[in-house]
Scaffold this active site. Structure first.
Site, PDB file in Angstrom:
ATOM      1  NE  ARG A 117      -7.440  -8.552   0.365  1.00 25.21           N
ATOM      2  CZ  ARG A 117      -6.985  -7.776  -0.613  1.00 25.21           C
ATOM      3  NH1 ARG A 117      -6.019  -6.931  -0.387  1.00 25.21           N
ATOM      4  NH2 ARG A 117      -7.525  -7.840  -1.823  1.00 25.21           N
ATOM      5  CE  LYS A 147      -4.390  -1.782   0.969  1.00 24.73           C
ATOM      6  NZ  LYS A 147      -5.333  -2.218   1.988  1.00 24.73           N
TER       7      LYS A 147
HETATM    8  N1  PMM Z   1      -7.412  -3.868   0.561  1.00 25.14           N
HETATM    9  C1  PMM Z   1      -7.731  -3.941  -0.748  1.00 25.14           C
HETATM   10  C2  PMM Z   1      -8.751  -4.793  -1.191  1.00 25.14           C
HETATM   11  N2  PMM Z   1      -9.433  -5.573  -0.320  1.00 25.14           N
HETATM   12  N3  PMM Z   1      -9.791  -6.330   1.884  1.00 25.14           N
HETATM   13  C3  PMM Z   1      -9.494  -6.267   3.176  1.00 25.14           C
HETATM   14  N4  PMM Z   1     -10.171  -7.049   4.046  1.00 25.14           N
HETATM   15  N5  PMM Z   1      -8.522  -5.455   3.669  1.00 25.14           N
HETATM   16  C4  PMM Z   1      -7.809  -4.621   2.849  1.00 25.14           C
HETATM   17  O1  PMM Z   1      -6.947  -3.870   3.362  1.00 25.14           O
HETATM   18  C5  PMM Z   1      -8.102  -4.645   1.456  1.00 25.14           C
HETATM   19  C6  PMM Z   1      -9.123  -5.534   1.003  1.00 25.14           C
HETATM   20  C7  PMM Z   1      -6.984  -3.097  -1.727  1.00 25.14           C
HETATM   21  O2  PMM Z   1      -5.704  -3.610  -1.949  1.00 25.14           O
HETATM   22  P1  PMM Z   1      -5.322  -4.515  -3.241  1.00 25.14           P
HETATM   23  O3  PMM Z   1      -5.641  -3.685  -4.464  1.00 25.14           O
HETATM   24  O4  PMM Z   1      -3.867  -4.782  -3.077  1.00 25.14           O
HETATM   25  O5  PMM Z   1      -6.136  -5.761  -3.245  1.00 25.14           O
END
Ligand code: PMM
Length: 273
Positions: A253, A219
């Site tokens: 995650r 991020k």
């Molecule tokens: N961040 C993204 C997408 N889904 N779900 C949860 N539970 N927590 C998060 O911090 C989160 C998520 C966006 O990040 P990405 O584009 O790397 O998937």
């Protein structure tokens, strides 16, 4: 014991592998739009030791516009179906009750809702009926406008209060507390500094008493410590996993799996007396 019990049982921090089936996610957009490529990557994440593979079909990067439910479903359903058939534990990253239903019916075991039930009025009652594990993330607005909502006088206590509000709403809708996972939502209606404040406040957030999932991987908040774009943030992402695992996070995650499992192993060693 419920079906959710093994997934939510006490144990080392789980590594949840990210599989974005989108053309435009900030970190891996476009890499896995092809179903075969997405399934192959999901199988790789699982083989490396991911406890779950989180499949998402709608980018939530800051400023992103929404895609239609039909587009989202067309992206995720074939991938969820094939991974579940292959025995992979799958979560679906969606704000839509209909997409959640179709994916759980296809074999997914977790609904990961970045809106914590706020985006779709049917989500909480749908998840209650599906009786799956539900990740409720802290969220204030859709991606197109979320940066306008990044105002807090005390980000840790406000995120905790707002998450507790989602726990109450989920409970009223019929979701058993032992199916709930919370997520402070790093990067969602938060500046980078808010993200670091939340990481420093990990004990307060874990003090809620429910399992907590964290998504720091790649991020923008990591840019000051690891400049050079999303992939250049991988080492910093792993360092954060060590911090979170040392503090008993339920899950992280992440875009890569093996180095995060090493970080969890380090934290486990440090926690043994
Ligand atoms: N961040 C993204 C997408 N889904 N779900 C949860 N539970 N927590 C998060 O911090 C989160 C998520 C966006 O990040 P990405 O584009 O790397 O998937």
């Amino acid at each position: 014991m419920t079906a959710a019990a093994p997934l939510l049982a006490l144990g080392p921090t789980r590594v949840v592998g990210i599989l974005n089936v989108t053309p435009d996610s900030f970190s891996d957009g476009g890499l896995y739009v092809d179903v075969d490529a997405a399934v192959a990557h999901g199988l790789e994440l699982a083989a490396e030791g991911a406890a779950l593979v989180d499949v998402g079909g709608e980018s939530t990067r800051p400023g992103a516009e929404r895609v239609s439910a039909q587009t989202e479903l067309q992206r995720v359903l074939p991938v969820v179906t094939r991974l579940a058939e292959a025995g992979v534990a799958v979560s679906v990253d969606t704000m839509r009750a209909d997409v959640a239903t179709r994916c759980i019916e296809a074999g997914a075991v977790v609904v990961n809702d970045v809106s914590g039930g706020l985006a779709d009025p049917d989500m909480l009652s749908t998840v209650a009926a599906l009786r799956c594990v539900y990740v409720a993330m802290h969220w204030r607005a859709h991606s197109a406008t979320m940066n306008q909502h990044a105002t807090y006088s005390d980000v840790v206590s406000e995120v905790v209060d707002e998450l507790l509000g989602r726990v109450k709403a989920a409970t009223i809708a019929g979701i058993e507390p032992d199916r709930l996972v919370l997520d402070p939502g790093l990067g969602f209606a938060k500046t980078g500094e808010h993200g670091w404040d939340l990481l420093r406040g990990v004990e307060t957030i874990h003090g809620i008493g429910l399992p907590v999932l964290w998504g720091a991987s790649r991020k923008g908040m990591l840019d000051p410590v690891a400049p050079g774009g999303p992939v250049a943030r991988d080492d910093a992402s792993v360092a954060i996993t060590t911090w979170l695992a040392t503090h008993g996070a339920w899950g992280v995650r992440t875009h890569t799996v093996a180095p995060h499992l090493t970080a969890v192993a380090v934290a486990t060693k440090l926690g043994q007396s």
